[in-house]
Scaffold this motif. Structure first.
Motif, short mmCIF file in Angstrom:
data_model
loop_
_atom_site.label_atom_id
_atom_site.label_comp_id
_atom_site.label_asym_id
_atom_site.label_seq_id
_atom_site.Cartn_x
_atom_site.Cartn_y
_atom_site.Cartn_z
N ASP A 95 0.92 -1.00 0.15
CA ASP A 95 -0.21 0.12 0.35
C ASP A 95 1.20 1.05 0.03
O ASP A 95 1.75 0.95 -0.05
CB ASP A 95 -0.86 -0.29 0.83
CG ASP A 95 -0.23 -0.32 2.22
OD1 ASP A 95 0.67 0.85 2.80
OD2 ASP A 95 -0.87 -1.75 2.92
N ALA A 96 0.13 2.24 -0.14
CA ALA A 96 0.83 3.48 -0.47
C ALA A 96 1.94 3.99 0.78
O ALA A 96 2.87 4.88 1.33
CB ALA A 96 -0.05 4.81 -0.46
N GLY A 97 1.26 3.47 2.32
CA GLY A 97 1.69 3.65 3.46
C GLY A 97 3.10 3.33 3.81
O GLY A 97 4.37 3.23 3.92
N MET A 98 3.93 1.78 2.71
CA MET A 98 5.26 1.36 2.96
C MET A 98 6.15 2.00 2.07
O MET A 98 6.08 2.38 1.05
CB MET A 98 5.05 -0.31 2.05
CG MET A 98 4.17 -1.06 2.83
SD MET A 98 3.70 -2.45 1.66
CE MET A 98 2.82 -3.51 2.81
N ALA A 99 7.05 1.85 2.55
CA ALA A 99 8.41 2.47 2.06
C ALA A 99 8.86 1.45 1.42
O ALA A 99 8.66 0.75 -0.16
CB ALA A 99 9.74 1.87 2.66
N GLY A 100 9.41 3.11 0.05
CA GLY A 100 9.22 2.77 -1.36
C GLY A 100 10.20 0.97 -2.19
O GLY A 100 10.23 0.50 -3.06
N PRO A 101 11.46 0.30 -1.40
CA PRO A 101 11.88 -0.52 -1.35
C PRO A 101 11.19 -1.94 -0.91
O PRO A 101 11.71 -2.83 -2.16
CB PRO A 101 13.44 0.10 -0.36
CG PRO A 101 13.29 1.42 -1.00
CD PRO A 101 12.53 1.50 -0.55
N GLU A 102 10.64 -1.79 0.19
CA GLU A 102 10.21 -2.93 0.26
C GLU A 102 9.07 -2.93 -0.39
O GLU A 102 8.73 -4.42 -1.53
CB GLU A 102 9.12 -2.29 1.56
CG GLU A 102 8.16 -3.64 2.21
CD GLU A 102 7.66 -3.11 3.20
OE1 GLU A 102 6.74 -4.26 4.11
OE2 GLU A 102 7.96 -2.05 4.55
N ILE A 103 8.23 -1.90 -0.90
CA ILE A 103 6.92 -2.26 -2.19
C ILE A 103 8.03 -2.91 -3.36
O ILE A 103 7.29 -3.91 -4.35
CB ILE A 103 6.28 -0.66 -2.70
CG1 ILE A 103 5.54 -0.70 -1.42
CG2 ILE A 103 5.75 -1.41 -3.80
CD1 ILE A 103 4.74 0.86 -1.65
N LEU A 104 8.87 -2.35 -3.90
CA LEU A 104 9.54 -2.88 -4.62
C LEU A 104 10.16 -3.98 -5.03
O LEU A 104 9.50 -4.92 -5.71
CB LEU A 104 10.84 -2.06 -5.23
CG LEU A 104 11.32 -2.26 -7.00
CD1 LEU A 104 10.79 -2.11 -8.06
CD2 LEU A 104 12.83 -0.87 -6.10
N GLY A 105 10.65 -4.67 -3.50
CA GLY A 105 11.38 -6.12 -3.13
C GLY A 105 10.10 -7.03 -3.71
O GLY A 105 9.72 -8.11 -4.14
N LYS A 106 9.02 -7.31 -2.92
CA LYS A 106 7.35 -7.67 -3.11
C LYS A 106 7.35 -8.35 -4.43
O LYS A 106 7.11 -9.21 -4.89
CB LYS A 106 6.43 -6.96 -2.58
CG LYS A 106 6.66 -7.27 -0.40
CD LYS A 106 5.75 -6.81 0.06
CE LYS A 106 5.57 -6.96 1.76
NZ LYS A 106 4.35 -6.30 2.36
N VAL A 107 7.12 -6.84 -5.15
CA VAL A 107 6.15 -7.02 -6.75
C VAL A 107 7.53 -7.63 -7.33
O VAL A 107 7.40 -8.27 -8.36
CB VAL A 107 6.37 -5.55 -7.25
CG1 VAL A 107 6.59 -5.82 -8.84
CG2 VAL A 107 5.11 -4.51 -6.41
N LEU A 108 8.58 -8.02 -7.19
CA LEU A 108 9.53 -7.75 -7.78
C LEU A 108 9.79 -9.36 -7.56
O LEU A 108 9.91 -10.16 -8.51
CB LEU A 108 11.28 -7.32 -7.73
CG LEU A 108 11.90 -6.28 -8.59
CD1 LEU A 108 13.38 -5.43 -7.69
CD2 LEU A 108 12.20 -6.43 -9.61
N VAL A 109 10.41 -9.56 -6.70
CA VAL A 109 10.44 -11.38 -6.07
C VAL A 109 8.27 -12.19 -6.34
O VAL A 109 8.60 -13.33 -6.95
CB VAL A 109 9.77 -11.37 -4.57
CG1 VAL A 109 9.41 -12.57 -3.65
CG2 VAL A 109 11.47 -10.75 -3.54
N GLY A 110 7.50 -11.41 -6.66
CA GLY A 110 6.64 -11.94 -7.01
C GLY A 110 6.34 -12.05 -8.83
O GLY A 110 5.88 -12.85 -9.31
N GLY A 111 6.69 -10.71 -9.12
CA GLY A 111 6.98 -10.85 -10.65
C GLY A 111 7.41 -12.08 -11.35
O GLY A 111 7.31 -12.16 -12.64
#
Length: 271
Positions: A95-111
């Motif tokens: 969500d928008a409240g998370m830090a950018g690196p955390e969002i990017l990491g989750k998207v990359l691992v899942g993607g």
């Protein structure tokens, strides 16, 4: 336009079909938070190489040139990352409240696994239609490199859903040496059995059939072990383990991975 929409539809269906369980796994969410950037970049590069291999040997367009293969791979990787981001948002994992690196990491691992599913779905789900351009004819026999490319894609699709779980080191830590040897034998046998009962070998005869079975079995086994070790390393399952413990994890994960590798080989044979 309608052709492009069909391809995108197949890609999205393939990405969801083959990789949706991965995005429902808590270990994946935590991996996205904890894995260092350099490991994520290596994973991204590795998946892109797999996409290049898959599109080269089993892509939608049999006569695609090198530039088309690269563009298709970039497109599939991008679509996989977009699907991963969209689903993680819908599941409330980012969500928008998370830090950018955390969002990017989750998207990359899942993607990463989703992107392979997109590639497989685009080429395989209905790809034999007469108007799909070049897929109605027969393909040439695969080289060993081609066999490895398809085997690795199938192996990663299956193993990516299992490698990050806690059960792999737990199972590996409880098995005796004889059980690990038995799993190794079964892993080898799976590739040989799949090839023996597939049209690829049955349509050959004599020395050609034996060579096909040996090379195909070897490709499946190498792909299974390689994918197992690479994924376990990527998800940081080797940290704090000695060599026997690492090998045990590779062997345990190697069994389902071998099934995926054999399935990858059959993707082209069924065309």
């Amino acid at each position: 336009m309608s052709q492009s929409l069909r391809e995108y539809g197949r890609g999205i269906a393939g990405g969801l079909l083959f990789s949706l369980p991965l995005l429902y796994t808590g270990e994946i969410w935590h991996a996205g938070e904890l894995l260092p950037p350099e490991r994520l970049l290596l994973g991204l590069a590795g998946v892109f190489v797999l996409l290049l291999g898959y599109n080269r040997y089993a892509g939608l367009r049999q006569d695609a040139g090198a530039l088309e293969v690269v563009l298709d791979s970039v497109e599939e990787l991008g679509l996989g990352l977009l699907l991963s981001a969209a689903l993680l948002v819908l599941l409330g994992r980012i969500d928008a409240g998370m830090a950018g690196p955390e969002i990017l990491g989750k998207v990359l691992v899942g993607g990463l696994a989703v992107a392979i599913g997109v590639s497989v779905g685009t080429a395989q789900l209905g790809g034999g239609d007469d108007d799909d351009g070049g897929m109605s004819g027969e393909r040439e026999d695969l080289s060993f490199v081609g066999q490895m490319a398809l085997s690795l894609c199938g192996a990663v699709l299956v193993a990516a859903n299992i490698a990050p779980t806690e059960e792999i080191p737990e199972i590996a830590g409880t098995l005796d040496e004889w059980a690990l040897l038995g799993l190794t034998g079964v892993t080898l046998a799976i590739g040989a059995l799949v090839l023996h009962y597939s049209d690829f070998v049955n349509t050959a005869s004599g020395d050609r059939a034996r060579i096909a079975m040996l090379s195909g079995s070897l490709a499946s086994y190498i792909a299974a072990v390689t994918a197992s070790a690479a994924l376990l390393w990527f998800f940081d399952r080797f940290t704090g383990c000695d060599l026997p413990a690492c090998l045990a994890q590779v062997i345990v994960l190697g069994l389902p991975t071998a099934i995926g590798a054999s399935a990858g080989r059959l993707l082209l044979q069924a065309r």
